[in-house]
Design an enzyme around this catalytic site. Structure first.
Site, PDB file in Angstrom:
ATOM      1  N   SER A  46       1.004  -1.586  -0.165  1.00  0.00           N
ATOM      2  CA  SER A  46       0.018   0.034   0.206  1.00  0.00           C
ATOM      3  C   SER A  46       0.893   1.050  -0.034  1.00  0.00           C
ATOM      4  CB  SER A  46      -1.165   0.080   0.555  1.00  0.00           C
ATOM      5  OG  SER A  46      -0.159   0.348   2.506  1.00  0.00           O
ATOM      6  N   ASP A  47       0.527   2.539  -0.513  1.00  0.00           N
ATOM      7  CA  ASP A  47       1.111   3.530  -0.202  1.00  0.00           C
ATOM      8  C   ASP A  47       1.167   4.101   1.577  1.00  0.00           C
ATOM      9  OD1 ASP A  47       2.651   5.874  -0.507  1.00  0.00           O
ATOM     10  OD2 ASP A  47       1.753   6.493  -2.876  1.00  0.00           O
ATOM     11  N   ALA A  48       2.304   4.951   1.755  1.00  0.00           N
ATOM     12  CA  ALA A  48       2.073   5.023   3.162  1.00  0.00           C
ATOM     13  C   ALA A  48       0.501   5.169   3.559  1.00  0.00           C
ATOM     14  CB  ALA A  48       3.092   6.183   3.339  1.00  0.00           C
ATOM     15  N   ALA A  82      -1.788   4.297   3.485  1.00  0.00           N
ATOM     16  CA  ALA A  82      -3.153   3.542   2.442  1.00  0.00           C
ATOM     17  C   ALA A  82      -4.017   3.562   3.092  1.00  0.00           C
ATOM     18  CB  ALA A  82      -2.408   4.039   1.164  1.00  0.00           C
TER      19      ALA A  82
END
Ligand code: BGC
Length: 762
Positions: free
Chosen positions: A284-286, A288
Site C-alpha cells: 500500500s502507499d504510506a 493508505a
C-alpha cells in the site's frame, strides 16, 4: 537453449523456496503473519529538525515503537533508513525478535539515485535513451543494495498530463508508449535478470493506478478515468513494468472512479494478477490502508484490513497503528480468509528468500562506503545529465558558446549556484560537497581563460504552504545573510551588461515540485521573469537555462531569449554536464516527454488528442490564446542538423497478427557529431472508436557524425496497433488505413500509409 541449465536451477531454487515458505506458514501465529504483512517507517528526524504536523506522529515515540514491534515480530519490513550501520542494528533486532529467524526487508525511495544523484525521472525520460535509464537505475540499485536497501519504491510510472500535479517530475510524462519503454528500462536497471543477484534490488512500479489524473492537478485528490483511458493510456507503463519482471507494485492514494485505489480488487487481483500475470507482492502507499477509513469507505481499521487484503494488497506501509494489526481479529470473525492472509505472507517470504536474506541478512559497512564513493557512478550520472537536457530554442545558433571567442560570462539567478536545487526533489542521502552547480561547471570548464561573474539577482521564494519535505535539512531555501534585494537586482543586471554572454538559470526551487507540491500557476516563481527581462534588456546575448520538473510559462522567453536549454534538476554532476553542453563538447539530444503548454489554462494538454469538429481550428480553441503548445511533444533541437528521407513500408497491407517494417533514412547535414531521437507516430483513420490524430509508436536514438547517414527500421506489430475499444468493450484490431509519420518530434511531416485487415478481439 543455452538458458536451460539456468532455468532448471531457478526452478529447483523456486521449489526450495516454496518448501521453506510452506514450513514457515505452518509454524506462524496469526499475529506473526500480520507482522510479516506490516511495514513501518523508521523515522529518526535529522538533528534539530522540527517535526511536520502533517506526518501525524510523535518523532520520539515513533522509532521506539518500531523497535518494540521488531522485538515482538509484529513488523517484517522497514523503510526510510539508509545508514548501513543502522540497517544492520535494526536487522539484528528483527532477527532477535523473530523466533523463526525471518529477517526484515528494507525499502526506500530510491527514485533517481541514492548517493550518486541522477537527473530527476522526467529528465531521464527526456533522454529517450533506454540504455542510459537502465544503467542509471543499475547504479542506484548497486548503491542501495550496498547499504542494505533491498527494494526501491520506484519507478513511478504514472502518466501525467497535468503539470500542476507536482509528481509529474517523478514520471515519464504524458505518453503511454514512452512511459512503457522507460518503465521497463528502470525495472531492468534495478533488478537485472533476477533481483536475487548481486547489486540488485526489487523494483516497485507505482502507483496503480491513475494518480496522475488528480482532479485539478491537486495531489491526492480523486481521479475519474474511463476504462478507455485506463487501458489505453494509464495501464501500459504498469503492464510493461510487470512484463519486465517487477517484483512489487504500489497502490495509489486517491479514489479511482469512486473506490479508493488501495482497496480495488479489480486493480490488484483482476487486472494486475489475473490479466497481467503479476507474481510479486503489492504494497500500500504510506498510510493508505488507514486512509480507507478517512475516505469514508471502511467502517474501521478491521474492516479496512479485511477489504484491502481481499483486494490483493499484501503489505501495509504505515507510520504507526497499522490496519493490518487487526488482521487476527478479522480472521477470527471470518471477515478475511486464512487463504488470503497466507497468500500475502507467502509473497513476502518468497521475496525475502529470493533476495537471499535468510542467508545474508547483514551488509558489509566498509564495502558500502566504497560502493558509494565509486567514481564510475558519477560518470554515468554526468552522461545521463548531458543526454536529458532539451534545447528548446537556439535562435541564430547562439549555442554552443565558443570559449575562445569570449572574455566574460555572467551567470545569473538564484538557482545558478544552489547545490541542493541542482539535485532536485526526492533525494535524502546526497553529498552536497561533491554536487556541481551550473556556476561551478562553467567555472571549471573555462578556467582562467574567461572571466565568470555571478549573482543571484533576486531573493529565494518560499512556498505559501510548507511541505512535509521541508523538515529535511537544506530543503527549505534561504537567502545569504544580509541579502539586499534591490542592490542584488542592480548588481546582477550590471554584471550581465558588462559580460559578453549572460547565462540566466531560472525555474522552480526543488521543494516546489514533487509530492505535495502541486501548483495553481505555471509562472516562473518570484521575480525571475523580471530579472530575465532586465538581463535581456541589456542587449547582452542571453542563454536561459530552465531548472524544472514541469513545464513553466515561458511565453515571453520563447519570443525574446535567443537560446533556451531545459536542464531539469540535473543531479550530482549537473553543472559539469551543462557546461559540456553550453560549450559544445556534446550536443543536446533530449526531447520533451510532454507537450509544453503556453499557459496553465491549457492543462491538461496532450498531443494525442482525437480529431473533432472544425479540426482546422485545433490551434484556435480559445479566443484569447493559441491552443497549440509552446513546444510540441518530442521537441528538442541539436547542434547537428537532421534530415529524414526515403520513408518506406515493406508491404501495403498487413493481416491482424502481422508485423510491418518501416524504414527511414536519417542524415546529419550539420557540421557536428550529434544524436537524434527518430520518432515514429501512428494514426488509425477509422474503426470501432475514434483514435488519436497521432500516437508515438516507436523511437530510436542514433548518433551521427557530420554528413553521415543511417537507415533506421521500426517494426509495427499487432501489439502496437491494438487498442481497447469502448464500443467493443474489448481489445480490437480494426480494419483500417494507418498513417505513419517519422521525424524529430510529434509534428513530423514525412508520411506513409498501410492498410490493416482487421479482426476484433485479441
Ligand atoms: C508516496 C510514495 C512513497 C512513500 C514512501 C508516499 O507518500 O506517495 O510514492 O514511496 O510515501 O516514502
Amino acid at each position: 537453449m543455452s538458458d536451460q541449465p539456468q532455468q532448471t536451477e531457478r526452478r529447483i531454487q523456486a521449489d526450495g523456496i516454496q518448501g521453506q515458505v510452506d514450513e514457515l506458514l505452518r509454524r506462524m501465529t496469526p499475529a506473526e503473519k500480520a507482522g510479516q504483512l506490516t511495514q513501518y517507517f523508521y523515522f529518526r528526524l535529522p538533528e534539530g529538525a522540527a517535526p511536520e504536523p502533517a506526518l501525524g506522529m510523535d518523532p520520539d515515540a515513533q522509532p521506539r515503537a518500531v523497535e518494540q514491534a521488531l522485538g515482538r515480530a509484529t513488523v517484517g519490513s522497514l523503510l526510510f533508513v539508509t545508514d548501513p550501520a543502522e540497517i544492520n542494528r535494526l536487522q539484528r533486532l528483527a532477527l532477535a525478535g523473530n523466533r523463526h529467524g525471518i529477517p526484515a526487508l528494507f525499502g526506500f525511495d530510491v527514485i533517481h539515485g541514492l548517493r550518486t544523484i541522477f537527473p530527476v525521472p522526467i529528465a531521464m525520460a527526456a533522454s529517450w535513451d533506454v540504455e542510459t535509464i537502465e544503467q542509471g537505475q543499475a547504479v542506484a540499485a548497486r548503491e542501495a543494495r550496498a547499504v542494505g536497501i533491498h527494494w526501491a519504491f520506484a519507478p513511478m510510472v504514472d502518466i501525467a498530463r497535468d503539470p500542476r500535479w507536482g509528481r509529474i517530475v517523478e514520471g515519464a510524462g504524458e505518453d503511454p508508449f514512452l512511459g512503457a519503454a522507460v518503465a521497463a528500462a528502470q525495472v531492468r536497471g534495478f533488478q537485472g535478470t533476477d533481483y536475487g543477484q548481486e547489486d540488485r534490488i526489487i523494483a516497485g512500479p507505482k502507483h496503480l493506478a491513475g494518480y496522475g489524473a488528480a482532479l485539478g492537478g491537486r495531489d491526492y485528490d480523486e481521479v475519474n478515468l474511463s476504462e478507455y483511458e485506463l487501458w489505453n493510456t494509464y495501464f501500459p507503463p504498469f503492464k510493461a513494468a510487470v512484463e519486465a519482471g517487477a517484483g512489487n507494485v504500489m497502490t495509489a492514494y486517491m479514489d479511482l472512479n469512486g473506490v479508493p485505489a488501495s482497496a480495488s480488487r479489480w486493480l490488484f487481483t483482476e487486472v494486475l494478477r489475473q490479466e497481467w500475470g503479476f507474481g510479486g507482492f503489492v504494497v500500500s502507499d504510506a498510510n493508505a490502508l488507514r486512509n480507507l477509513v478517512t475516505h469514508g469507505f471502511a467502517a474501521d481499521l478491521t474492516d479496512a484490513a479485511a477489504r484491502a487484503m481481499a483486494a490483493g494488497v499484501d503489505l501495509e506501509m504505515a507510520i504507526q497503528d497499522p490496519a493490518y494489526a487487526h488482521l487476527p481479529e478479522a480472521l477470527q470473525t471470518g471477515a478475511v480468509s486464512q487463504d488470503a492472509v497466507d497468500a500475502g505472507v507467502r509473497r513476502i517470504l518468497e521475496a525475502k528468500l529470493r533476495l537471499g536474506l535468510f542467508d545474508n541478512p547483514y551488509v558489509d559497512e566498509d564495502r558500502a562506503r566504497q560502493v558509494l564513493a565509486d567514481r564510475q557512478h558519477r560518470q554515468v550520472a554526468r552522461v545521463a545529465a548531458e543526454r536529458s537536457a532539451v534545447l528548446l530554442r537556439n535562435d541564430g545558433n547562439l549555442l554552443p558558446l565558443d570559449p575562445d571567442g569570449l572574455a566574460s560570462v555572467a551567470v545569473i539567478g538564484p538557482l545558478a549556484d544552489s547545490r541542493r536545487d541542482t539535485l532536485g526533489p526526492w533525494v535524502f542521502d546526497f553529498d552536497l560537497d561533491e554536487t556541481v552547480t551550473v556556476l561551478d561547471g562553467i567555472r571549471r570548464k573555462v578556467g582562467d581563460r574567461v572571466r565568470v561573474a555571478s549573482a543571484p539577482g533576486i531573493p529565494v521564494v518560499q512556498r505559501v504552504f510548507p511541505s512535509m519535505f521541508d523538515m529535511f535539512g537544506g530543503n527549505r531555501p534561504e537567502d545569504p545573510e544580509g541579502f539586499d534585494a534591490e542592490a542584488e537586482f542592480r548588481r546582477a543586471v550590471g554584471l550581465a551588461e558588462a559580460a559578453d554572454v549572460a547565462v540566466v538559470v531560472a525555474g522552480e526551487w526543488q521543494n516546489m515540485i514533487g509530492e505535495a507540491a502541486s501548483r495553481s500557476s505555471l509562472a516562473l516563481p518570484g521575480g525571475q521573469l523580471e530579472l530575465l527581462q532586465a538581463v535581456v534588456g541589456t542587449g547582452t546575448p542571453t542563454v536561459l537555462l530552465v531548472m524544472n520538473g514541469r513545464p513553466l510559462d515561458l511565453r515571453w522567453a520563447a519570443e525574446n531569449v535567443p537560446a533556451i536549454l531545459d536542464i531539469w534538476y540535473p543531479g550530482t554532476q549537473g553543472g559539469t554536464a551543462v557546461a559540456n553542453l553550453l560549450f559544445g563538447e556534446v550536443s543536446p539530444s533530449g526531447k520533451l516527454p510532454f507537450s509544453w503548454p503556453r499557459t496553465v489554462g491549457h492543462v491538461p494538454f496532450i498531443y494525442s488528442h482525437t480529431r473533432s469538429h472544425e479540426p482546422q481550428n485545433q490551434g484556435r480553441r480559445y479566443w484569447d490564446e493559441p491552443s497549440a503548445p509552446l513546444f510540441p511533444f518530442g521537441h528538442g533541437l541539436s547542434y547537428g542538423r537532421f534530415v529524414f528521407s526515403d520513408l518506406t513500408v515493406d508491404r501495403p497491407s498487413v493481416p491482424p497478427e502481422g508485423t510491418i517494417t518501416v524504414s527511414v533514412q536519417v542524415t546529419n547535414t550539420g557540421d557536428r557529431e550529434a544524436a537524434e531521437v527518430v520518432q515514429l507516430y501512428l494514426h488509425q483513420r477509422h474503426g470501432t472508436a475514434s483514435r488519436p490524430v497521432r500516437e508515438l509508436n516507436g523511437f530510436q536514438r542514433v548518433t551521427l557524425s557530420p554528413q553521415a547517414s543511417k537507415q533506421v527500421q521500426f517494426k509495427i506489430g499487432p501489439e502496437h496497433r491494438r487498442y481497447w475499444s469502448t464500443t467493443e468493450r474489448d481489445w480490437v484490431l480494426d480494419t483500417s488505413i494507418f498513417d505513419i509519420w517519422v521525424g524529430g518530434d510529434s509534428t513530423a511531416q514525412l508520411t506513409a500509409t498501410f492498410a490493416q485487415d482487421g479482426q476484433s478481439g485479441r
